[in-house]
Design an enzyme around this catalytic site. Sequence first.
Site, mmCIF file in Angstrom:
data_model
loop_
_atom_site.group_PDB
_atom_site.id
_atom_site.type_symbol
_atom_site.label_atom_id
_atom_site.label_comp_id
_atom_site.label_asym_id
_atom_site.label_seq_id
_atom_site.Cartn_x
_atom_site.Cartn_y
_atom_site.Cartn_z
ATOM 1 N N ASP A 179 0.799 -1.287 0.060
ATOM 2 C CA ASP A 179 -0.017 0.142 0.122
ATOM 3 C C ASP A 179 0.712 1.223 0.027
ATOM 4 O O ASP A 179 1.417 1.631 0.756
ATOM 5 C CB ASP A 179 -0.748 0.096 1.308
ATOM 6 C CG ASP A 179 -2.042 0.741 0.932
ATOM 7 O OD1 ASP A 179 -2.335 1.320 -0.129
ATOM 8 O OD2 ASP A 179 -3.191 0.904 1.800
ATOM 9 N N LYS A 209 -8.243 -1.205 3.470
ATOM 10 C CA LYS A 209 -7.480 -0.108 3.387
ATOM 11 C C LYS A 209 -7.608 0.481 4.942
ATOM 12 O O LYS A 209 -6.619 1.039 5.302
ATOM 13 C CB LYS A 209 -8.419 0.813 2.523
ATOM 14 C CG LYS A 209 -7.844 2.132 2.194
ATOM 15 C CD LYS A 209 -6.505 1.976 1.564
ATOM 16 C CE LYS A 209 -6.397 2.702 0.120
ATOM 17 N NZ LYS A 209 -5.075 2.602 -0.336
ATOM 18 N N LYS A 246 -8.437 14.537 -3.863
ATOM 19 C CA LYS A 246 -8.659 13.817 -2.483
ATOM 20 C C LYS A 246 -8.742 15.126 -1.356
ATOM 21 O O LYS A 246 -7.765 15.859 -1.149
ATOM 22 C CB LYS A 246 -7.763 12.799 -2.201
ATOM 23 C CG LYS A 246 -8.268 11.853 -0.928
ATOM 24 C CD LYS A 246 -7.772 10.564 -0.765
ATOM 25 C CE LYS A 246 -6.617 10.547 0.255
ATOM 26 N NZ LYS A 246 -6.078 9.098 0.079
ATOM 27 N N LYS A 302 2.347 1.896 3.750
ATOM 28 C CA LYS A 302 1.683 2.215 4.688
ATOM 29 C C LYS A 302 1.715 1.077 5.689
ATOM 30 O O LYS A 302 1.797 1.139 6.708
ATOM 31 C CB LYS A 302 0.208 2.298 4.198
ATOM 32 C CG LYS A 302 -0.258 3.542 3.775
ATOM 33 C CD LYS A 302 -1.911 3.696 4.072
ATOM 34 C CE LYS A 302 -2.755 3.888 2.836
ATOM 35 N NZ LYS A 302 -2.496 4.872 1.813
#
Length: 510
Positions: free
Chosen positions: A310, A359, A401, A467
């Site tokens: 990620d 996520k 975003k 991540k």
Amino acid sequence: LGGNGSNAVTPRFQPGQIAPLQRSETASEIQVVYQHRFTLVDDAETSYQPVCQEKRVVTQKLVPKVGVMLVGLTGNNGSTFVAGILANKHKVSWETRTGTKSPNFFGSFSQSATARVGFKRDEKTGAFSDVHKPISEILPMARPVDFVMGGWDMSGVNMYQACKRAQVLEPTLLDQLKPELERIIPLPAALNPDFIAGNQTDRVDNVLSGTDRELIEQLRSDIRAMKTLVDKVVVLWTANTEKCLKPEIETVEDLQERIREGKALPASVLYCVAAIEEQVLFINGSPQNTFHPAVIEYARQHGSLLAGSDFKSGQTRFKTVMGDFLIGSGIRISACASYNHLGNNDGRNLQDPMCFDSKKNSKSGVLNDAIRSNAILYPEGKDHIDHEVVIKYVPAVGDSKRALDEYTSDIFMNGRNTISSYNVCEDSLLAAPIMIDLVVLGELLSRIKVDGNSLGPLLSYLSFFLKAPDTNQPNYVVNSFTRQRQILTSLLMVAAGIIPDDGTLLFAHF
Ligand code: NAI
């Protein structure tokens, strides 16, 4: 550096002194013998044993021509990655309402960041200053403008149409790249629709059919076709976030049986197995659990390399900076509430609760090492914080975003400190440079051996870009921004034959 008692510096080692690093170089290799120093603490955490291990770090110098195969080639990240690199390659400028713009690689650590490699002393004044070098000059690295780019997508539009659909780059730029972009067509994809959101079906018009083994064989043949054009291939998953497959696949035998019996594995596992069998680096840019224990073991058996998971681009990277700042200052973060909305296809896919769960898990663990680092702020039993992650799909904002975070912390005498941040950014413009870094540095790490061993099967040193880093020591994961950057930079410096600074500045003061 050997100090001589005054403020002068004697760069050479005196007889009897041991050089903590020795470097030699041949036409093909940089060879370094390095004294790695650290401290071992006993179980009671009362005694500190200094340790010095001699490590031999060898880097192959020859930079190969790199073929990058993206899974999710015509998605927002994929199209921004390709068009951004082509714009840099051809040095294309474009008009916007705020003036003429030219391409850059800002946001890429490997292309636009520097490292402090040492000190310089002014002969006249005796004053010291820092010397910084571009990361790209520390060791021989591939240049993104030399990448050969291709890959797969379940949506068969060409790259020009994909860039238009993504609404990330300006039409005045895309029109200049149009002929080249139109020639880039994605290969048919291996897809298991059960693992992505149901709302993705209207995108699917370019998929392979067959059993899992047949799909893997086709993907391997695609990778082999790329191998005929380049010296080294890297496969990078930047396709939709999948649901996690639970329970995890534990053994290679179980993995092979599932492939044989066509037990409908997630597509990411099929691409990963194909990459492992072709012995090419596979990077997972999404949060799902592609790297099951069986997959990691399979990579080990094939001598293949993996990196994931990620991309750590905006909000999460900021969170690890805040962890360094607040907890590092002795302030107790008690709550972190993260809210995002976005309107691109990633946001649409994440509407599925199971994809969102992948996520959420990936985003939620990033402060764990900062919390564990401080038993004063987080004594046992109170070593958790309220951490919420919300993601909403708002089509009108497209790829731009919005990330709102609120950090609540306990300060002196039970005071409360609340910091809020509001970040607006094109998601893909943050992710594409990180994809470049993962390929450039992943390729470089595949040329480095320590004491004769590769750095795999998991390239833990790429954690800075991820991540939820998968590491060779699963119980030892570093999330802190400062430490991740330091670990990677120190490795590059050691491999180049430059001693990373121990940070005491003793020589400058005494
Ligand atoms: P996107 O939805 O625009 O692109 C994904 C592409 O993958 C689509 O074109 C889709 O057709 C394709 N695809 C789906 N399944 C496939 C398969 N089995 N084989 C081949 N192609 C397939 O999404 P975007 O914005 O490009 O993001 C890609 C991934 O990167 C997502 O999983 C996202 O969560 C992850 N990511 C993105 C970050 C960012 O800042 N943009 C940060 C961290 C992760």
